[in-house]
Each structure stands twice: as C-alpha cells, then as structure tokens.
Design a protein around this motif. Structure first.
Motif, PDB file in Angstrom:
ATOM      1  N   ASP A 366     -55.802  25.667  55.970  1.00 32.84           N
ATOM      2  CA  ASP A 366     -56.137  26.604  55.737  1.00 32.84           C
ATOM      3  C   ASP A 366     -57.012  27.578  56.910  1.00 32.84           C
ATOM      4  O   ASP A 366     -57.342  26.794  57.693  1.00 32.84           O
ATOM      5  N   LYS A 371     -54.244  33.397  55.923  1.00 33.22           N
ATOM      6  CA  LYS A 371     -54.454  34.427  54.885  1.00 33.22           C
ATOM      7  C   LYS A 371     -53.858  35.695  55.257  1.00 33.22           C
ATOM      8  O   LYS A 371     -53.229  36.218  54.472  1.00 33.22           O
ATOM      9  N   LYS A 374     -50.077  35.658  54.781  1.00 29.80           N
ATOM     10  CA  LYS A 374     -49.817  35.848  53.514  1.00 29.80           C
ATOM     11  C   LYS A 374     -50.017  37.566  52.992  1.00 29.80           C
ATOM     12  O   LYS A 374     -49.072  37.871  51.966  1.00 29.80           O
ATOM     13  N   GLU A 375     -50.916  37.961  53.462  1.00 25.12           N
ATOM     14  CA  GLU A 375     -51.012  39.530  53.176  1.00 25.12           C
ATOM     15  C   GLU A 375     -49.956  40.631  53.799  1.00 25.12           C
ATOM     16  O   GLU A 375     -49.208  41.348  53.010  1.00 25.12           O
TER      17      GLU A 375
END
Length: 389
Positions: A366, A371, A374-375
């Motif tokens: 992670d 993140k 993914k956005e």
C-alpha cells in the motif's frame, strides 16, 4: 537588494547534483535544502553537504519552489503531496512520477515538468512552433540505440562508464524511459499513440523519419507522440508539422523543406542546466509547461521480459531485468499494472515473456501512489465507460 528565490531540491543523484552546481552562482536563485533518503554521513563528493537533510518538512519550510528529481515515482509522490499541503509549486524532472501519479496532482496544485529532459524540451518547442503557425503532427524523441532485454553484465559496464545507476542505465537501454517520456508528451500535449509500445521506426535521418511518422499521424487522424531509432541523429527532440499552403514557398526558401511536412529539431537536451529556465518561468508567474493532465489517456504498463513464476519478488520494475515498460492506451488496458507502481512486489500468477502484467498478477504494498492510481483509474473508467479487462 532583491532576495533570491529559495529552491528546495529532492534527490541527490546526477540531475540533483548538476542542478545544485548550476544554481551556485545565479543572481536570483539559491538552493535552500536538499532532501535525501540516504545517511548524510555516507554521502561522498556532494556539492555542499550542509544543504542535505533527511526531513522533507525542513525542505518545505525553507523553500519557495520545489524541484523533484528523485527518479522514484512512489517516493516522489509522497514528497509532492507534502509540498502541496504547504501550497508550494512543484517542478519535476521525473516523467515516471508524472505518468504514474501526476494526474492525481494536476488539478490539486501547481505541478509542471521542466525543460531539460525530452518531454519538457518537446513542450517548449511546441510553444515556439505554434506561435509561428505550425500545426504539429508528430511530437518526437530521438534514440540512438535500444536493447529491450539487455544483460546485467552489459548494463553494469555502461553504468560505471556513464556514472549512472544500474537501474537508470537499464531503463534507458530497454526502452522504458522513452516510453514514459512519450506517454507524458501524449497526455500533456493532447496527442495519441498509434499502438502499444509506440512505432519507433528505424530512420537514416530525422527528416525522413519525421515525415514517415507524420504520414502515420494523418492516417491515425490526430497528432501522435513517438520516437525514432536514429543512430546518426542528435541527442535531442523534434516536431514534424504542417503549415498553411501560402507559406510553402517561404518555408522552402528558409530551407525547412518543400512540404507538406516540416521537421524542426532541437539537437540537444541539457537536463539540469535547462531546469533553471523552468524555475524562472514558474517564479515569474508563467503557466504549466507540461504535466500529465487530470484526465490522461496513456499509461506505461509492465511487460515481462522473461517467464516469471508465482512467488517471484520484484524490488523495482523500472530498470529491472524481469520487466520493462510500454506505453498503452488506458481505455484498452484498464486493468494493466503501471510499471511505476511495481516496487517491492510479489508475483502471484504465472506470467509469460511478452505478457502485459495486470494488477491481479501481483501483490504490491500500500502507498499513496497506489491510492492515487486507483483514483486516476476511476476517472478513466468514467471517461471511457469501460470495464476492467
């Protein structure tokens, strides 16, 4: 007396050291702090060790502009996020970061790629040419040599000879670097790519190669971002364009060619020396030279160089001997694994040489970069109304 603008530098590699040396005697700019992940006492032959810090916040608190040139997409993403929290403008020489997560930042603050590397040089050349009425068809990069699956011994030799890291010289040689550069150019300048991995034709000279790519662009129906494999060409960039018919005689007189395609070449890219131009552009209130935009269409996916079995650990994808990067259209490969995210990863399924690796084929730690991706992917899904495949 006007105070110098304080520049915070991220990274301590070839580009960072060159920039620090170049800024040493500038009348309007000064390096404030330099961020490094290494133990400061272990760093040898650095321009000014008093500038070094391991604290990103110390850099941010002492700087008015951040120049990110770490070459690391995941680490760079964390730094840019912190710089944005302090509302600082960010200049990168890091096409890997721009293509992997730059779109996450593009509408959150000021981020631009610098002149000096090929993408920024192409963007600056476009600005110049468009003002003269040219209509670009090809945003081009010039490469003298590629080996998509080089041997480690060869890369160690060339790395030592060129004073570059093994990872860096490998990504240059196997084509991953040019794929990132041209993906950024495509996204940032509104171009497209003709096919996965780009065309990259062999060319005797830049003019004939540019004309060939211009024909492909006309068939494709839009401007394209690509490169030439031209051993006799300069270490620079080019744009092949059209112009109005009523300028054809004048352009021939100017020795630009008979048309209908005209190729203008910048026969150099001077890396850290040219970053200074972009710093002054930003300090002077100029706009973004080039970034990945908030809605990209091109990414750089991970392609296996060899057969890879489950359980194989990949410390880094960029500059690896297991994988390389290829530019891909995101709407056609929405489930692909961006090679910039392939760090400290574990392969979970058998992968064959030449296969494009998907997000489902790996376990990746992670991170903010994950993140952010993914956005970005959700935006692409919404934009093209496509599912994962």
């Amino acid at each position: 007396m006007k105070l110098k603008t304080k520049i915070g530098v991220i990274g301590t590699g070839f580009i960072a050291k060159g920039l620090i040396n170049a800024l040493e005697n500038q009348e309007d700019l000064v390096v404030s702090k330099v961020l490094t992940r290494r133990r400061i006492e272990d760093i040898k032959a650095f321009p000014d060790k008093d500038l070094l810090t391991n604290s990103v916040w110390e850099v941010i608190e002492n700087s008015e502009v951040i120049v990110e040139c770490s070459g690391d997409a995941i680490y760079g993403t964390e730094v840019v996020d912190k710089a944005f929290s302090a509302s600082l403008p960010v200049i990168t020489m890091n096409s890997e970061l721009q293509v992997t997560t730059g779109s996450y930042f593009a509408d959150r603050g000021f981020i631009t790629e610098a002149e000096g590397d090929q993408p920024g040089c192409i963007a600056a050349l476009k600005e110049n040419m468009v003002q003269m009425g040219f209509k670009p068809l090809v945003y081009g990069n010039i490469k003298g040599f590629l080996n998509r699956n080089p041997k480690k011994e060869e890369m160690e030799y060339w790395g030592k000879r060129s004073n570059l890291s093994l990872q860096m010289v490998t990504s240059f040689t196997d084509g991953t670097k040019v794929q990132f550069e041209q993906a950024l150019v495509a996204n940032g300048l509104g171009g497209d790519i003709v096919q996965k991995g780009l065309l990259g034709p062999d060319a005797e000279d830049v003019e004939s190669g540019g004309s060939y790519l211009a024909e492909q662009a006309k068939k494709h129906g839009s401007a394209i971002s690509d490169y030439l494999l031209c051993p006799k060409g300069p270490a620079g960039v080019f744009i092949t364009a059209e112009h109005e018919e009523n300028q054809r005689a004048a352009l021939e007189y100017f020795k630009i060619g008979k048309g209908p395609y005209y190729t203008l070449t910048q026969n150099f890219h001077l890396c850290h020396l040219e970053i200074i131009k972009t710093i002054r552009r930003v300090v002077g209130g100029g706009g973004v030279l080039l970034n990945n935009t908030a809605n990209p269409s091109i990414s750089v996916g991970a392609i296996a160089k060899v057969n890879i079995g489950p359980g194989e650990k990949i410390p880094h994808g960029i500059g690896s001997f297991l994988v390389r990067g290829e530019a891909v259209k995101m709407k056609e490969h929405i489930g692909h694994l961006p090679i910039g995210l392939l760090v400290n990863a574990v392969i979970t399924r058998p992968i064959e040489a030449g296969q494009i690796i998907s997000m489902e084929d790996v376990e990746i730690p992670d991170s903010l970069a994950l993140k952010a991706w993914k956005e970005i992917k959700q935006k692409v899904l919404k934009k093209y109304k496509v599912g994962i495949r």
